[in-house]
Scaffold this motif. Sequence first.
Motif, mmCIF file in Angstrom:
data_model
loop_
_atom_site.group_PDB
_atom_site.id
_atom_site.type_symbol
_atom_site.label_atom_id
_atom_site.label_comp_id
_atom_site.label_asym_id
_atom_site.label_seq_id
_atom_site.Cartn_x
_atom_site.Cartn_y
_atom_site.Cartn_z
ATOM 1 N N UNK A 398 4.624 34.793 -9.855
ATOM 2 C CA UNK A 398 3.482 35.007 -8.971
ATOM 3 C C UNK A 398 2.648 33.743 -8.806
ATOM 4 N N UNK A 399 2.370 33.053 -9.907
ATOM 5 C CA UNK A 399 1.449 31.930 -9.768
ATOM 6 C C UNK A 399 2.133 30.608 -9.400
ATOM 7 N N UNK A 400 3.419 30.455 -9.711
ATOM 8 C CA UNK A 400 4.100 29.206 -9.315
ATOM 9 C C UNK A 400 4.169 29.064 -7.792
ATOM 10 N N UNK A 401 4.556 30.115 -7.039
ATOM 11 C CA UNK A 401 4.524 29.968 -5.570
ATOM 12 C C UNK A 401 3.133 29.650 -5.039
ATOM 13 N N UNK A 402 2.100 30.208 -5.666
ATOM 14 C CA UNK A 402 0.728 29.906 -5.238
ATOM 15 C C UNK A 402 0.430 28.431 -5.470
ATOM 16 N N UNK A 403 0.856 27.922 -6.615
ATOM 17 C CA UNK A 403 0.646 26.501 -6.919
ATOM 18 C C UNK A 403 1.416 25.618 -5.948
ATOM 19 N N UNK A 404 2.624 26.043 -5.557
ATOM 20 C CA UNK A 404 3.425 25.253 -4.621
ATOM 21 C C UNK A 404 2.781 25.213 -3.241
ATOM 22 N N UNK A 405 2.280 26.339 -2.774
ATOM 23 C CA UNK A 405 1.667 26.387 -1.442
ATOM 24 C C UNK A 405 0.351 25.630 -1.395
ATOM 25 N N UNK A 406 -0.402 25.662 -2.474
ATOM 26 C CA UNK A 406 -1.724 25.043 -2.492
ATOM 27 C C UNK A 406 -1.699 23.566 -2.839
ATOM 28 N N UNK A 407 -0.548 23.072 -3.348
ATOM 29 C CA UNK A 407 -0.474 21.685 -3.775
ATOM 30 C C UNK A 407 -0.866 21.474 -5.224
ATOM 31 N N UNK A 408 -1.267 22.551 -5.910
ATOM 32 C CA UNK A 408 -1.628 22.439 -7.324
ATOM 33 C C UNK A 408 -0.416 22.184 -8.207
ATOM 34 N N UNK A 409 0.778 22.338 -7.639
ATOM 35 C CA UNK A 409 1.996 22.206 -8.433
ATOM 36 C C UNK A 409 2.142 20.799 -9.018
ATOM 37 N N UNK A 437 11.351 21.557 -12.899
ATOM 38 C CA UNK A 437 10.660 20.844 -11.826
ATOM 39 C C UNK A 437 10.752 21.665 -10.549
ATOM 40 N N UNK A 438 9.622 21.849 -9.890
ATOM 41 C CA UNK A 438 9.591 22.589 -8.626
ATOM 42 C C UNK A 438 10.231 21.769 -7.511
ATOM 43 N N UNK A 439 10.894 22.423 -6.567
ATOM 44 C CA UNK A 439 11.429 21.689 -5.403
ATOM 45 C C UNK A 439 10.354 20.910 -4.662
ATOM 46 N N UNK A 440 9.121 21.407 -4.717
ATOM 47 C CA UNK A 440 8.023 20.741 -4.014
ATOM 48 C C UNK A 440 7.733 19.369 -4.619
ATOM 49 N N UNK A 441 8.008 19.219 -5.916
ATOM 50 C CA UNK A 441 7.733 17.948 -6.592
ATOM 51 C C UNK A 441 8.759 16.869 -6.248
ATOM 52 N N UNK A 442 9.899 17.279 -5.713
ATOM 53 C CA UNK A 442 10.960 16.321 -5.412
ATOM 54 C C UNK A 442 10.786 15.716 -4.020
ATOM 55 N N UNK A 443 11.247 14.477 -3.908
ATOM 56 C CA UNK A 443 11.240 13.830 -2.598
ATOM 57 C C UNK A 443 9.907 13.254 -2.180
ATOM 58 N N UNK A 444 8.925 13.293 -3.057
ATOM 59 C CA UNK A 444 7.603 12.756 -2.714
ATOM 60 C C UNK A 444 7.383 11.347 -3.265
ATOM 61 N N UNK A 445 8.317 10.887 -4.108
ATOM 62 C CA UNK A 445 8.187 9.549 -4.669
ATOM 63 C C UNK A 445 7.210 9.441 -5.821
ATOM 64 N N UNK A 446 6.777 10.590 -6.365
ATOM 65 C CA UNK A 446 5.773 10.577 -7.440
ATOM 66 C C UNK A 446 6.337 11.037 -8.783
ATOM 67 N N UNK A 447 7.527 11.640 -8.790
ATOM 68 C CA UNK A 447 8.043 12.257 -10.014
ATOM 69 C C UNK A 447 8.312 11.220 -11.104
ATOM 70 N N UNK A 448 8.903 10.109 -10.751
ATOM 71 C CA UNK A 448 9.237 9.096 -11.753
ATOM 72 C C UNK A 448 7.991 8.643 -12.507
ATOM 73 N N UNK A 449 6.933 8.355 -11.781
ATOM 74 C CA UNK A 449 5.710 7.892 -12.435
ATOM 75 C C UNK A 449 5.106 8.974 -13.309
ATOM 76 N N UNK A 450 5.181 10.229 -12.866
ATOM 77 C CA UNK A 450 4.671 11.340 -13.674
ATOM 78 C C UNK A 450 5.434 11.452 -14.982
ATOM 79 N N UNK A 451 6.756 11.321 -14.915
ATOM 80 C CA UNK A 451 7.590 11.378 -16.117
ATOM 81 C C UNK A 451 7.302 10.186 -17.032
ATOM 82 N N UNK A 452 7.204 9.010 -16.462
ATOM 83 C CA UNK A 452 6.914 7.815 -17.263
ATOM 84 C C UNK A 452 5.576 7.933 -17.977
ATOM 85 N N UNK A 453 4.575 8.480 -17.288
ATOM 86 C CA UNK A 453 3.266 8.673 -17.921
ATOM 87 C C UNK A 453 3.367 9.602 -19.119
ATOM 88 N N UNK A 454 4.140 10.708 -18.946
ATOM 89 C CA UNK A 454 4.281 11.677 -20.035
ATOM 90 C C UNK A 454 5.028 11.057 -21.220
#
Length: 603
Positions: A398-409, A437-454
């Motif tokens: 229920x809440x993951x689709x909400x996060x994907x639509x709102x950009x909170x993902x 990883x949500x499909x929304x997180x892919x293809x935006x060019x931000x995932x690598x940096x997020x992983x590196x930070x973690x």
Amino acid sequence: MHRIVRSKSKAVPLRASGETSPVLAAGKKIAKHCADIASLKKIVRNAEATQRLLRMIDDMPVAVMTVDLETFKINYANETSKTLIRSIEHLLPLKAEDLIGTSIDVFHRHPEAQRQLLSSGNNLPHFARIKLGSEVLDLQVTAITSDDGLYLGPMLTWAIVTKEVEAERRIIQLAHYDTLTGLANRASFNERLEASLSIPGNNLSLLFLDLDGFKLVNDTLGHPAGDSLLRMVAERLRGVCVEANTTIGRLGGDEFAILSPFNDVTAIKRHASCIIDALSMPYRLDNGQQVQVGVSIGIAMAPLHGLNAETLCAHADIALYAAKAAGKGMFWMFSPDLEAGMQHAIRLEAGLKHSLQSGEGLFIFYQPIVDAATQTVSTREALLRWHHPEAGWVSPCEFIPIAERSGLIFQLGAHVLETACRDAAGWEDGARVAVNISPVQLGKGTLLQTVLNALTTSGLAPDRLEIEVTETAIMEGRGSVGDLRQLKAIGVQVALDDFGTGYSTFSALRAFAFDKIKIDGSFVRAAVEHADAAAIVRAICDLGKRLNVVTVAEGVETRAHFDRVLEEGCMEIQGYLFGRPAPAERDLSAIERLNKSPVSSAG
């Protein structure tokens, strides 16, 4: 007898009473002559002024003609008129040289009405546009009057404005119609919707359409292919929406809308089904490729679901949201329950945003994945759980689709990665941690940096992190493969989740070299009693061996499940038989308190 008036010179006889003296007569003649001369000079001056005026008019860039009021024949035409006539002689029964003396009737299909108009100055000025073959003439008629106001006749100024008219039409087209499909654009569609709703007692239906699978075509085959597909969708909509007073609009992207005269629930549902059937048939693109998409439809009816455009659009949008949530290729009719569900989703979105800001209510549970041979933990999958202060434990479904639509993902995904890497860094057994990883997180060019930070913040080695993605994310996300290759380049492992449930499974395997394949639990549970399911599990395991990829059986809940997947060759096992998702030790007391709260439900 004449009286004689004597003078020093000579006697001048006077006329008898009633007679004019020669002197007076001569004076009158002289006066008349002078008056005639003055009049003649005035005439000459007027003629000269007239000639100057005519020469000026001749040289004007505006076409001018005058018409004799009695005969309705052209008695004057300046040079510009003659030049323009030469350019359209092929459309007229006369030549430019014959313009003077020709009846004005040649310019009109119904000269009687034109003559009646020109016969009185009270009808003027008059403005009109005349269609003459392929050309358009812009005409202005004004009255010529004498000094005392007497109507002498009409004067026509005119121009060929074909190109200007085409430009005006183009401007109107751009302002009111979508340039790609020719359908009404958003602004024009909304205007027609408001106009229809303003008619008292007017019943209608509003349909919002969203194409299913368009993004995949547009991203993989390119924008020209996507444009070609949208044009064909528009043509199919025209073909199926043939009722009078129907308006079809393209709201933007792959979103369409239909304003339909159907006011019966059964009829509009039947119409929606026809639209789905028509748009779901395969398409042959301009480049010869064949593609297939679907459509989801949300329906709101007036006055049943709203009396104004804003309300009706909001309700159709809610219905579309429900249709897409229910599955592809479906239509949904608005109901108050849907609106209540939307309000619930809005409240959940606000609550999720608050939890991200405050850090309250978000927990990571971990489920073990064990080595099939040794039955020791090799990996733990990080599973996000959320407790809402009013709704209690909210399902991720229920809440993951909400996060994907709102950009909170994106913020939510970063939180899970950072927490999971930090926890894994403290595990004594050195097991890897798997993060979805949500499909929304892919293809935006931000995932690598997020992983590196973690990884940098936690100090976790890259080879102890697994990223899990679904095959849908691979096939529908433009740039997703590039993101995953970047992760593999730094040593992070990548797993393909829910293998076997999608429509392009083997294409996903060809697109990227995965480290793991996770076999969907539905096949695993069915494999005990159904030979076909067992054969699928065996085939996937054999494929994994050939590709040097680890195969993981999901949903192993019983010993029978375990024995079956072990026999079929699965290398790792995940399921309740070896452990349910459990929170980190630091969160146990907080979760225990939440579970005792009145709003909590089983998590």
